[in-house]
Design a protein around this motif. Sequence first.
Motif, PDB file in Angstrom:
ATOM      1  N   TRP A  25      24.200  81.794  65.384  1.00  0.00           N
ATOM      2  CA  TRP A  25      24.608  80.862  64.339  1.00  0.00           C
ATOM      3  C   TRP A  25      25.505  81.585  63.349  1.00  0.00           C
ATOM      4  CZ3 TRP A  25      23.738  76.435  66.269  1.00  0.00           C
ATOM      5  CH2 TRP A  25      22.645  76.248  67.118  1.00  0.00           C
ATOM      6  N   PHE A  29      24.979  79.202  58.067  1.00  0.00           N
ATOM      7  CA  PHE A  29      24.642  77.957  58.755  1.00  0.00           C
ATOM      8  C   PHE A  29      23.276  78.108  59.416  1.00  0.00           C
ATOM      9  CE2 PHE A  29      29.188  77.967  58.415  1.00  0.00           C
ATOM     10  CZ  PHE A  29      29.522  76.643  58.167  1.00  0.00           C
ATOM     11  N   MET A  31      20.292  75.903  62.012  1.00  0.00           N
ATOM     12  CA  MET A  31      20.035  74.793  62.918  1.00  0.00           C
ATOM     13  C   MET A  31      18.579  74.355  62.802  1.00  0.00           C
ATOM     14  SD  MET A  31      18.723  73.508  65.987  1.00  0.00           S
ATOM     15  CE  MET A  31      17.974  75.004  66.568  1.00  0.00           C
ATOM     16  N   VAL A  79      23.168  71.295  62.698  1.00  0.00           N
ATOM     17  CA  VAL A  79      23.536  72.531  62.012  1.00  0.00           C
ATOM     18  C   VAL A  79      24.012  72.163  60.608  1.00  0.00           C
ATOM     19  CG1 VAL A  79      25.066  74.534  61.997  1.00  0.00           C
ATOM     20  CG2 VAL A  79      24.165  73.666  64.172  1.00  0.00           C
ATOM     21  N   ASP A  81      25.258  73.552  56.654  1.00  0.00           N
ATOM     22  CA  ASP A  81      25.810  74.687  55.912  1.00  0.00           C
ATOM     23  C   ASP A  81      24.862  75.049  54.773  1.00  0.00           C
ATOM     24  OD1 ASP A  81      26.290  72.899  53.766  1.00  0.00           O
ATOM     25  OD2 ASP A  81      28.463  72.860  54.096  1.00  0.00           O
ATOM     26  N   GLY A  88      27.455  70.242  62.110  1.00  0.00           N
ATOM     27  CA  GLY A  88      27.574  70.032  63.544  1.00  0.00           C
ATOM     28  C   GLY A  88      26.306  69.444  64.120  1.00  0.00           C
ATOM     29  N   VAL A 103      31.413  68.672  65.668  1.00  0.00           N
ATOM     30  CA  VAL A 103      31.501  69.637  64.575  1.00  0.00           C
ATOM     31  C   VAL A 103      32.473  69.066  63.550  1.00  0.00           C
ATOM     32  CG1 VAL A 103      32.118  71.987  63.890  1.00  0.00           C
ATOM     33  CG2 VAL A 103      30.970  71.585  66.079  1.00  0.00           C
ATOM     34  N   CYS A 107      34.659  72.621  59.558  1.00  0.00           N
ATOM     35  CA  CYS A 107      33.729  73.677  59.982  1.00  0.00           C
ATOM     36  C   CYS A 107      34.074  74.233  61.364  1.00  0.00           C
ATOM     37  CB  CYS A 107      32.296  73.146  59.985  1.00  0.00           C
ATOM     38  SG  CYS A 107      31.688  72.711  58.350  1.00  0.00           S
ATOM     39  N   ARG A 108      35.144  73.752  61.943  1.00  0.00           N
ATOM     40  CA  ARG A 108      35.529  74.193  63.289  1.00  0.00           C
ATOM     41  C   ARG A 108      36.075  75.616  63.253  1.00  0.00           C
ATOM     42  NH1 ARG A 108      38.156  68.431  65.060  1.00  0.00           N
ATOM     43  NH2 ARG A 108      36.142  67.371  65.143  1.00  0.00           N
ATOM     44  N   ARG A 110      34.332  78.335  63.806  1.00  0.00           N
ATOM     45  CA  ARG A 110      33.338  79.303  63.310  1.00  0.00           C
ATOM     46  C   ARG A 110      32.252  79.616  64.335  1.00  0.00           C
ATOM     47  NH1 ARG A 110      32.540  77.286  57.064  1.00  0.00           N
ATOM     48  NH2 ARG A 110      34.740  76.860  56.720  1.00  0.00           N
ATOM     49  N   ILE A 112      30.230  77.205  65.769  1.00  0.00           N
ATOM     50  CA  ILE A 112      29.119  76.250  65.715  1.00  0.00           C
ATOM     51  C   ILE A 112      28.948  75.534  67.050  1.00  0.00           C
ATOM     52  CG2 ILE A 112      28.314  74.109  64.632  1.00  0.00           C
ATOM     53  CD1 ILE A 112      29.680  75.162  62.025  1.00  0.00           C
ATOM     54  N   LEU A 116      25.683  75.770  69.441  1.00  0.00           N
ATOM     55  CA  LEU A 116      24.947  74.564  69.833  1.00  0.00           C
ATOM     56  C   LEU A 116      24.835  74.453  71.351  1.00  0.00           C
ATOM     57  CD1 LEU A 116      26.312  71.977  67.250  1.00  0.00           C
ATOM     58  CD2 LEU A 116      23.893  72.482  67.665  1.00  0.00           C
TER      59      LEU A 116
END
Length: 160
Positions: A25, A29, A31, A79, A81, A88, A103, A107-108, A110, A112, A116
Amino acid sequence: MPSPQGENDVRLRRVLPGELQPPRWPVGFAMRTFRASDAPVLHDLLELVFNDGMNGPFDQWWSRLAADSEFDPELCFLVFDGEGRLAGAALSWTSGFLKDLAVAPDCRGRGIAEALLWHVFVVFAARGASHIDLKTNLIDNAAAVRLYVRLGMTEVDWGG
């Protein structure tokens, strides 16, 4: 199950268990699995990311999802922040189909989506699933397709 395919849509599969990595992760962030109180923000994220009107109004979407025999809150991974904003989500059906992977645009890039996916693979492998499938579009979702292929997903016939 996947909806009918459109032009350039493909069904991709990851055979399980295969070589699995634990999800990593991104810093800041975290999950967790879905709670009913998450439904409005999940709907908002899906509407933002897919922007296709397929989900419909929240009340209709939520009543369909909650009543679906393939929906299990324990297979919906969210997910957040550090400020508690949904960044996400991976919504999987009990049959081993990844219904939605989304996502938030800001936030793309990174990791995520990758985290996931690894989490989904690990969870379904632990459940004894032989594979996990998803539907995507080769043209409209080319960046995601590259990620799916890099993580070992391959195209299969629509019949499964």
